[in-house]
Design an enzyme around this catalytic site. Structure first.
Site, PDB file in Angstrom:
ATOM      1  CE  LYS A  35      -1.856   0.476   4.025  1.00 23.87           C
ATOM      2  NZ  LYS A  35      -1.318   1.684   4.658  1.00 23.87           N
ATOM      3  CG  ASP A 220      -1.373   5.611   3.991  1.00 29.37           C
ATOM      4  OD1 ASP A 220      -1.903   4.614   3.488  1.00 29.37           O
ATOM      5  OD2 ASP A 220      -0.374   5.558   4.732  1.00 29.37           O
ATOM      6  CD  GLU A 221      -3.510   2.857   7.318  1.00 31.46           C
ATOM      7  OE1 GLU A 221      -4.510   2.162   7.015  1.00 31.46           O
ATOM      8  OE2 GLU A 221      -2.493   2.402   7.852  1.00 31.46           O
ATOM      9  NE  ARG A 611      -1.012  -6.266  10.902  1.00 28.23           N
ATOM     10  CZ  ARG A 611      -1.058  -5.570   9.776  1.00 28.23           C
ATOM     11  NH1 ARG A 611      -0.137  -4.678   9.518  1.00 28.23           N
ATOM     12  NH2 ARG A 611      -2.005  -5.774   8.896  1.00 28.23           N
TER      13      ARG A 611
END
Length: 734
Positions: A35, A220-221, A611
């Site tokens: 990303k 972003d995000e 993660r």
DNA sequence: TCTATCACCATTTTT
DNA sequence: TGGTGATAGA
């Protein structure tokens, strides 16, 4: 110019996104799909392939860390540092606008930022002065209400009120809060965004300027944007600018803070000319881990849909450990970590994740016991610490005497004989004259409204600040900070406190001087801001409010990482432990009875699983001590939602209390002697009652090792469960 | 005015 | 269990 290196290292989807000619673009980027990489390469592409001026680019993130990382990766990719580009957080960029256009935004030039701690204190004071029952209407709840309204773009005056007590009371406080902030020139985090939005709506010429300038806006995000942030973006993008948003609906975990996952769906409606690109190839995790994550998240409704895949290996199965209690769980995790480290891995490549901060204690204890270094994220960040906030309050007063928040904080810290009575009088005078606390102090002394002792104390305080300012004029920033810390008596104040904590506080104060020494105003590099020497301190204080300063911690030592699942977002580790996988804890009981809450918990679990790069452990305890008493727990539903063929149950240690439990299928490791089994070469057997000189009587639950090295776990009636080395413990069999 | 003691209460937290 | 905030006595 040859721009091939910008596209070469990308896959097809990434390349499509980076070189997209679409007027607007939504990139749905799964976990670990590159990303940030796409954003960074997109900016490099614009600069180098499309010859866009850096002045035309604005990139927004949520955290300062992400902003710093993005900037440095851009610089690295294009081989030079690009001035003129705006890269920052929503709050950072909005704040910058307000500093430049303070007049049009209706703010005083020296406005300052209220962080959530300041905000809460202010609301508490207001509730008291409005004579509202603070048992019925807790300040915390009220703060929450105000922030939620601001996130939605609503001011007290815009909110419809029916005749219910709740809304009426909240609005009364909200309105008073607005007035107070206005009077003191203070803006909170929500206000920064709200004002910046209003600045544009109310000043079309300013808006036009920025619309013409920022032809390329990147976010972003995006799944974490709230209503006001999205509104702000939409206004800026207008009809002509290119907006590229990158996000993952499956990683939206901040709904409780106002983030609106719907913004992603809304984007395609609002920008009908937009393209959607999905990044589904994952470069992070083994396919086992990825499949587990995919299966888990498929239990959520209404997803945009996306299936992550990898061409990497299956990797190891996910290990699940059922612990007897939270101590056993912690011990298990630490054992695995020691194995990991002794096999030549870095501790820093391993992370222990948990749902709530309270869980860290047990894990810390276990790590401490074996002497394994760890680093814990969360809790209070550097600039939020009490001692730091006190020091900053002194510095604030040097700039602006009318900063009531600062006065409230330090007027009697260190104690200088100004007690509650005196402060009450001062507050009352301030209210009557509608002036600042500082002015009220002066009035109180002039009009002899106080006892002579109190008046002297106040006078000494006023003089202290005045003297400090005098002495600080002309000094460098770090010298100012040093001077203030020395002459405020804060060091002595904490020394008197004593203990380990006090020493850490003094160290932090010293660290603040260092931080001031290396402070380099980011605004200085910008063309628009003329930072004079006198406002350099102000810039430092702003930065302290907007950047909690998590870079301050020591990162040199190779240490295991401990953090909540929330703070793990965006990070990755070879080895990950998800601990406390229990119903009521994760999913948390506060969020599990409604679908929205439960699905957000599931996304949080998805974030946790993804993660892990190589190996994932999930653990839960059968019983757990929470705020004092023991509760029985059931394994989290999220464990069941991971397919069984990806999972293996770990049974390395004996667990006595499960003698009644049905035997589990599949391979088991190690031994399982069950109740009554003897610890080899000793007189002790499991389940036996024993007595200890200090801890009293208890039951033997577990053991490891043998002979002189044997350790036993005893659940003492009085003090709970402890691990003891048999040869030292002198246990008496009963 | 200071400080010791006792209820009270406890998700997550980018800014 | 531990950190916080109100309150009573010094």
């Amino acid at each position: 110019m040859d721009v091939s290196h910008i596209l070469d290292s990308l896959n097809d989807q990434q390349r499509n996104a980076v070189a997209s000619p679409a007027p607007n673009l939504l990139v749905l980027a799964g976990a670990g799909s590159g990303k940030t990489r796409v954003l960074v390469h997109r900016i490099a592409w614009l600069l180098r392939a499309e010859n866009v001026s850096p002045f035309a680019i604005l990139a927004v993130t949520f955290t300062n860390k992400a902003a710093r990382e993005m900037r440095s990766r851009i610089d690295e990719l294009i081989g030079q540092s690009m001035g003129g580009m705006w890269v920052g957080t929503f709050h950072g960029l909005a704040h910058r606008l307000l500093r430049m256009h303070w007049q049009e935004a209706g703010l005083p030039e020296d406005f300052h930022i209220l962080d959530s701690d300041d905000q809460l204190r202010l609301i508490k004071r207001l509730i008291r002065s409005l004579k509202i029952d603070d048992d019925r209407w807790p300040a915390k709840q009220c703060q929450w209400y105000i922030n939620a309204q601001k996130d939605e773009g609503l001011r007290a005056g815009n909110i419809e009120h029916f005749d219910d007590d709740y809304t009426k009371t909240m609005l009364e406080i909200y309105a008073a809060y607005e007035t107070e902030c206005e009077r003191g020139g203070m803006i909170d985090f929500g206000e920064i965004l709200l004002r910046a939005h209003e600045l544009w709506l109310k000043n079309p010429q300013i808006l036009r300027h920025y619309q013409q300038r920022f032809q390329y806006v990147l976010v972003d995000e995006f799944q974490d944007t709230n209503t006001i942030q999205y509104a702000w973006l939409r206004v800026l993008a207008g009809t002509n600018n290119q907006l590229m948003v990158v996000g993952d609906d499956d990683q939206s975990i901040y709904g409780w803070r106002g983030a609106r996952i719907e913004n992603i769906q809304q984007f395609s409606n609002d920008f009908s000319d937009s393209d959607i690109i999905r990044l589904e190839q994952n470069y992070r995790s083994t396919s086992t881990i990825l499949n587990a994550a995919n299966k888990l998240i498929s239990h959520n409704q209404g997803r945009l849909g996306k299936n992550l895949w990898t061409d990497g290996a299956d990797g190891e199965p996910i290990s699940i450990y059922e612990a007897f209690n939270e101590q056993d769980e912690a011990r298990f995790v630490v054992d695995r970590l020691q194995d990991w480290f002794t096999s030549g891995n870095r501790r820093a490549d391993a992370a222990i994740l948990y749902r709530s901060n309270a869980q860290s204690r047990e894990l810390e204890d276990a790590l401490l016991r074996v002497g394994m270094p760890y680093r814990i994220y969360g809790g209070h960040r550097f600039y939020e610490r009490l001692e730091i906030k006190n020091a900053l309050s002194y510095l604030r007063l040097l700039i602006n005497r009318h900063d009531d928040t600062a006065v409230e904080r330090i007027i009697n810290v260190p104690t200088r004989g100004i007690g509650g009575r005196t402060i009450d009088t001062v507050r009352q005078v301030a209210r009557e004259y509608n002036c600042s606390l500082w002015q009220a102090c002066v009035e109180c002394v002039n009009q002899t409204l106080l006892s002579s002792r109190a008046a002297n104390a106040i006078l000494a305080f006023l003089k202290l600040i005045d003297d400090m300012q005098q002495d600080c004029s002309g000094l460098e920033l770090h010298q100012k900070v040093e001077h203030v810390i020395e002459h405020s008596g804060l060091i002595g104040h904490h020394e008197k406190e004593g203990g380990e904590k006090a020493r850490a506080r003094i160290e932090n104060l010293e660290e603040l001087i260092t931080a001031a020494g290396s402070f380099d105003d980011p605004g200085m590099q910008e063309e628009e801001i003329d930072v004079t020497a006198s406002s350099f301190l102000a810039a430092f204080l702003d930065q302290a409010s907007l950047d909690a300063g998590d870079t301050q911690a020591d990162e040199t030592e190779d240490a295991v990482q401990l953090m909540t699942l929330h703070s793990a977002k965006g990070l990755e580790f070879q080895l990950v432990f998800l601990s406390g996988m229990e119903e009521g804890l994760f999913p948390h009981k506060m969020s599990m009875d409604n679908l929205t809450g439960l699905e957000e918990e599931r996304r949080l679990c998805y974030v946790g699983i993804t993660r892990a790069k190589a190996k994932l452990y999930m653990s839960y305890a059968e019983s757990r001590r929470m705020h004092g008493d023991v509760t029985l727990c059931r394994p989290s539903r999220f464990i069941r939602e991971v397919p069984g063929d990806l999972v293996e149950e770990v049974r390395l240690k004996t667990t006595v209390n499960r003698a009644h439990a049905p035997a589990r299928g599949g391979a088991t490791f190690g031994r399982d002697p069950g109740l009554g089994a003897e610890v080899p070469q000793t007189q002790i057997s499991l389940g036996q009652r024993v007595a200890h000189g200090k801890f009293g009587e208890g039951v033997v639950l577990n053991y490891e090792g043998q002979g002189n090295n044997a350790r036993v776990q005893v659940n003492f009636d009085a003090v709970g469960s402890k691990w003891l080395v048999l040869s030292y413990a002198k246990l008496e069999a009963l």
